[in-house]
Scaffold this motif. Structure first.
Motif: not given
Length: 197
Positions: A161-165
């Protein structure tokens, strides 16, 4: 001796934040900050010691606001996964309406200064880690409620999810329409509902 002029620290931080956010740390001059805050250089240095000191306080203020928002969205949702979905919808809505292309101040700072300033990197990295921890805790809760497959790793998914941010921030520089963001969110949520193989 005349008393130094008093000022609203919150207001000064807000105005300085907008300057740093728009132009980046390195490209922001003390003159830019003086013009934005309406403080004289002496008052600025007296309150914050340096441009860097002011920037660190701006980062702390921005991060606290961001973390409060993450927490609020997660806690108000009907289910943990709905909380994550709502967070990313709000996140993408911000990107759509970010006409100046400012992006996220914390992400911008990491991209600009991570290799140049250890203290700033560690401070911003610590705040981003707190966001990731919110995701991990929320996904763990979803797993306990039977909403997330037991084969899934909350920690790994939180990193995803952080990578998606970060990816969405880069995507936003192309000024895509709403459908692009919606597609990213849809596919991201599918990953949260599918077991790992």
């Amino acid at each position: 001796m005349a008393r130094p002029a008093e000022f609203d620290r919150t207001d000064v931080l807000e105005k300085a934040m907008n300057v740093f956010w728009r132009t980046g740390y390195s490209a922001t001059s003390v003159t830019d900050l003086v013009n934005a805050t309406k403080l004289k250089p002496g008052s600025l240095y007296g309150a914050f010691q340096s441009k860097r000191g002011l920037f660190l306080e701006v980062i702390d203020t921005y991060a606290e606001r961001s973390l409060n928002r993450v927490s609020s969205v997660m806690e108000d949702a009907e289910t943990p996964l709905k909380g994550i979905e709502q967070f990313f919808k709000c996140f993408c809505d911000d990107l759509v309406h970010d006409r100046l292309g400012k992006g996220c101040l914390m992400v911008n700072t990491m991209l600009e200064l991570a290799t140049e300033d250890d203290e700033i990197r560690e401070r911003v990295g610590g705040y981003l880690s707190q966001v990731e921890t919110y995701f991990t805790n929320t996904l763990t809760q979803a797993q306990k409620q039977g909403l997330l497959d037991k084969q899934q790793s909350p920690e790994d998914l939180a990193t995803y999810l952080m990578t998606n941010i970060w990816g969405l921030r880069v995507l936003s520089s192309k000024r895509p329409d709403q459908s692009k963001y919606d597609a990213v969110i849809t596919n991201m949520l599918k990953a949260l509902h599918s077991p790992c193989h």
